[in-house]
Write an enzyme that holds these catalytic residues in place. Structure first.
Site, mmCIF file in Angstrom:
data_model
loop_
_atom_site.group_PDB
_atom_site.id
_atom_site.type_symbol
_atom_site.label_atom_id
_atom_site.label_comp_id
_atom_site.label_asym_id
_atom_site.label_seq_id
_atom_site.Cartn_x
_atom_site.Cartn_y
_atom_site.Cartn_z
ATOM 1 N N SER A 124 21.009 1.938 41.192
ATOM 2 C CA SER A 124 19.782 1.828 40.395
ATOM 3 C C SER A 124 18.775 0.873 41.035
ATOM 4 O O SER A 124 19.136 -0.213 41.497
ATOM 5 C CB SER A 124 20.117 1.329 38.990
ATOM 6 O OG SER A 124 18.916 1.048 38.308
ATOM 7 N N TYR A 143 12.604 11.422 43.968
ATOM 8 C CA TYR A 143 11.928 10.317 44.661
ATOM 9 C C TYR A 143 12.739 9.727 45.803
ATOM 10 O O TYR A 143 12.320 8.751 46.432
ATOM 11 C CB TYR A 143 11.484 9.226 43.679
ATOM 12 C CG TYR A 143 12.592 8.506 42.960
ATOM 13 C CD1 TYR A 143 12.965 8.898 41.691
ATOM 14 C CD2 TYR A 143 13.253 7.429 43.549
ATOM 15 C CE1 TYR A 143 13.976 8.247 41.023
ATOM 16 C CE2 TYR A 143 14.263 6.773 42.882
ATOM 17 C CZ TYR A 143 14.624 7.190 41.623
ATOM 18 O OH TYR A 143 15.632 6.525 40.967
ATOM 19 N N GLY A 198 7.648 11.924 43.354
ATOM 20 C CA GLY A 198 8.478 11.478 42.230
ATOM 21 C C GLY A 198 8.413 9.991 41.939
ATOM 22 O O GLY A 198 8.623 9.569 40.805
ATOM 23 N N SER A 214 16.244 -0.177 39.192
ATOM 24 C CA SER A 214 15.598 -0.850 38.056
ATOM 25 C C SER A 214 15.659 -2.379 38.135
ATOM 26 O O SER A 214 14.653 -3.035 37.856
ATOM 27 C CB SER A 214 16.202 -0.351 36.741
ATOM 28 O OG SER A 214 15.897 1.014 36.573
ATOM 29 N N ASP A 263 10.397 8.592 29.840
ATOM 30 C CA ASP A 263 10.417 9.594 30.926
ATOM 31 C C ASP A 263 9.270 10.586 30.759
ATOM 32 O O ASP A 263 8.572 10.914 31.721
ATOM 33 C CB ASP A 263 11.742 10.371 30.927
ATOM 34 C CG ASP A 263 12.906 9.524 31.424
ATOM 35 O OD1 ASP A 263 12.679 8.607 32.241
ATOM 36 O OD2 ASP A 263 14.044 9.781 30.990
ATOM 37 N N LYS A 303 22.032 8.823 27.722
ATOM 38 C CA LYS A 303 20.721 8.955 27.062
ATOM 39 C C LYS A 303 20.766 9.708 25.725
ATOM 40 O O LYS A 303 19.881 9.518 24.896
ATOM 41 C CB LYS A 303 19.730 9.688 27.987
ATOM 42 C CG LYS A 303 19.294 8.886 29.194
ATOM 43 C CD LYS A 303 18.225 9.652 29.964
ATOM 44 C CE LYS A 303 17.904 8.959 31.271
ATOM 45 N NZ LYS A 303 16.763 9.580 31.961
ATOM 46 N N THR A 341 20.542 5.020 31.120
ATOM 47 C CA THR A 341 20.505 6.129 32.061
ATOM 48 C C THR A 341 21.782 6.955 31.981
ATOM 49 O O THR A 341 22.618 6.747 31.085
ATOM 50 C CB THR A 341 20.159 5.644 33.488
ATOM 51 O OG1 THR A 341 19.919 6.779 34.318
ATOM 52 C CG2 THR A 341 21.236 4.775 34.093
ATOM 53 N N GLY A 387 13.742 23.997 36.506
ATOM 54 C CA GLY A 387 14.847 23.179 36.007
ATOM 55 C C GLY A 387 14.823 23.120 34.497
ATOM 56 O O GLY A 387 13.766 23.314 33.867
ATOM 57 N N ALA A 388 15.997 22.888 33.910
ATOM 58 C CA ALA A 388 16.092 22.814 32.442
ATOM 59 C C ALA A 388 17.110 21.755 32.027
ATOM 60 O O ALA A 388 17.744 21.867 30.987
ATOM 61 C CB ALA A 388 16.462 24.189 31.878
HETATM 62 P P1 ATR Z 1 18.302 15.657 35.317
HETATM 63 O O1 ATR Z 1 18.645 14.657 34.264
HETATM 64 O O2 ATR Z 1 17.815 15.025 36.593
HETATM 65 O O3 ATR Z 1 17.364 16.704 34.823
HETATM 66 P P2 ATR Z 1 20.464 17.541 35.097
HETATM 67 O O4 ATR Z 1 20.339 17.496 33.614
HETATM 68 O O5 ATR Z 1 21.808 17.531 35.707
HETATM 69 O O6 ATR Z 1 19.676 16.342 35.775
HETATM 70 O O7 ATR Z 1 19.654 18.843 35.603
HETATM 71 C C1 ATR Z 1 19.685 19.275 36.921
HETATM 72 C C2 ATR Z 1 18.773 20.484 37.090
HETATM 73 O O8 ATR Z 1 18.781 20.858 38.481
HETATM 74 C C3 ATR Z 1 19.249 21.717 36.327
HETATM 75 O O9 ATR Z 1 18.130 22.484 35.936
HETATM 76 C C4 ATR Z 1 20.063 22.465 37.399
HETATM 77 O O10 ATR Z 1 20.175 23.848 37.185
HETATM 78 P P3 ATR Z 1 21.391 24.462 36.288
HETATM 79 O O11 ATR Z 1 20.972 24.252 34.871
HETATM 80 O O12 ATR Z 1 21.455 25.878 36.687
HETATM 81 O O13 ATR Z 1 22.619 23.670 36.665
HETATM 82 C C5 ATR Z 1 19.223 22.204 38.617
HETATM 83 N N1 ATR Z 1 19.968 22.363 39.859
HETATM 84 C C6 ATR Z 1 20.902 21.529 40.377
HETATM 85 N N2 ATR Z 1 21.366 21.989 41.543
HETATM 86 C C7 ATR Z 1 20.713 23.166 41.783
HETATM 87 C C8 ATR Z 1 20.743 24.138 42.835
HETATM 88 N N3 ATR Z 1 21.559 24.002 43.888
HETATM 89 N N4 ATR Z 1 19.923 25.201 42.740
HETATM 90 C C9 ATR Z 1 19.100 25.359 41.684
HETATM 91 N N5 ATR Z 1 19.023 24.479 40.656
HETATM 92 C C10 ATR Z 1 19.816 23.398 40.708
#
Ligand code: ATR
Length: 272
Positions: free
Chosen positions: A23, A217, A238, A25, A108, A72, A68, A131-132
């Site tokens: 970290s 980042y 980032g 921070s 965030d 969270k 973190t 991403g999700a």
């Molecule tokens: P954070 O808190 O940083 O958002 P997270 O909750 O683990 O971390 O989310 C990681 C994101 O990166 C997710 O959207 C993940 O996709 P999946 O939901 O399909 O797992 C995405 N991600 C990680 N590795 C990936 C890869 N090799 N290709 C595409 N998406 C990836």
């Protein structure tokens, strides 16, 4: 590193997470405390037992805590009150101890939105969020709040659908990205993050006439940001979001305006 003199009235702030040893921070918050000559100190704690750790915050009267991975979401169960937007996001990254009451916030989303609004007005902008996960969630709520026209694309399509249905926006798989012509592209996936720095979430030819924001980042300039720049796109690295979310925490804990420039300098020096 020079320190403020630690006395019996020094206020303690901390970050809790697991793992925590990488970290940044402590570095940025301590630099900011010193810079403003505030009698505060910031430490990192690797926390496995979250409930007990939050009891410790109360018992020892810590002033502020950054929360973190992986805590969270669960931390919300142990607080006295949670700001509305953090509750809707479903995650707290900041605790403020206000005379014994532990209040939960999420900086965030506001850190990300502040970085974007420094470059563009968000209302009605066609915005693709890649991403999700947890970070995507926070940013997606912020984007909707600001009236962006949002589409969420994720490798695991179901996760994009779940998030999109809460926000009433469009969703799909990552491979659909090229069927869009967004004003703004935001990467919240870990693609391009150290050590796999050559990964790119979209083809470089796609990066034309859009603002590109990568929340990764480390490295400071990701492959995505480099390619976007080469194609003439405006970019947000980032580190901007990282600094902004930390600055907002600092302001909650101290009531003072954060020294943003200094905070950025220490992070950039550390990661360069
Ligand atoms: P954070 O808190 O940083 O958002 P997270 O909750 O683990 O971390 O989310 C990681 C994101 O990166 C997710 O959207 C993940 O996709 P999946 O939901 O399909 O797992 C995405 N991600 C990680 N590795 C990936 C890869 N090799 N290709 C595409 N998406 C990836």
């Amino acid at each position: 590193m020079g320190h403020n003199t630690i006395t019996s009235t020094t206020k303690l702030c901390a970050i809790i997470g697991n793992p925590i040893e990488h970290s940044l921070s402590p570095l940025i918050h301590n630099a900011a405390f010193e810079h403003l000559k505030l009698n505060y100190v910031f430490l990192a704690f690797e926390v496995e037992h979250l409930r007990e750790a939050v009891s410790g915050i109360r018992a020892l009267n810590l002033k502020g805590v950054s929360v973190t991975i992986p805590h969270k979401v669960e931390v919300m169960d142990y607080l006295d009150d949670i700001e509305e937007v953090a509750r809707r996001i479903g995650a707290v990254n900041t605790i403020l101890n206000q005379e014994g009451r532990l209040l939960g916030y999420n900086t965030d989303w506001s850190g990300a939105i502040k970085a974007l609004e420094g470059k563009v007005e968000l209302k009605n902008k066609k915005t693709i969020l890649l991403g999700a996960g947890g970070a995507a969630r926070a940013i997606a709520f912020g984007l909707k709040e600001k009236g962006a026209d949002l589409t969420i694309l994720n490798r695991t399509v179901k996760k994009a659908e779940v998030l999109a249905s809460e926000l009433n926006c469009q969703w799909g798989g990552l491979e659909l990205v090229e069927s869009f012509k967004p004003d703004i592209l935001i990467n919240t996936t870990s693609l391009g993050m150290y050590p796999r720095v050559d990964d790119l979430p979209v083809k470089k030819e796609f990066l034309k006439d859009m603002l590109v924001f990568d929340i990764v980042y480390n490295p400071l300039k990701t492959h995505l940001i480099r390619k976007a720049e080469q194609n003439g796109c405006a970019t947000i690295p980032g580190v901007e979001m990282f600094i902004n979310q930390a600055a907002l925490q600092f302001e909650l804990w101290t009531g003072k305006k954060a020294p943003l420039g200094l905070m950025k300098k220490v992070v950039v020096e550390k990661l360069s």
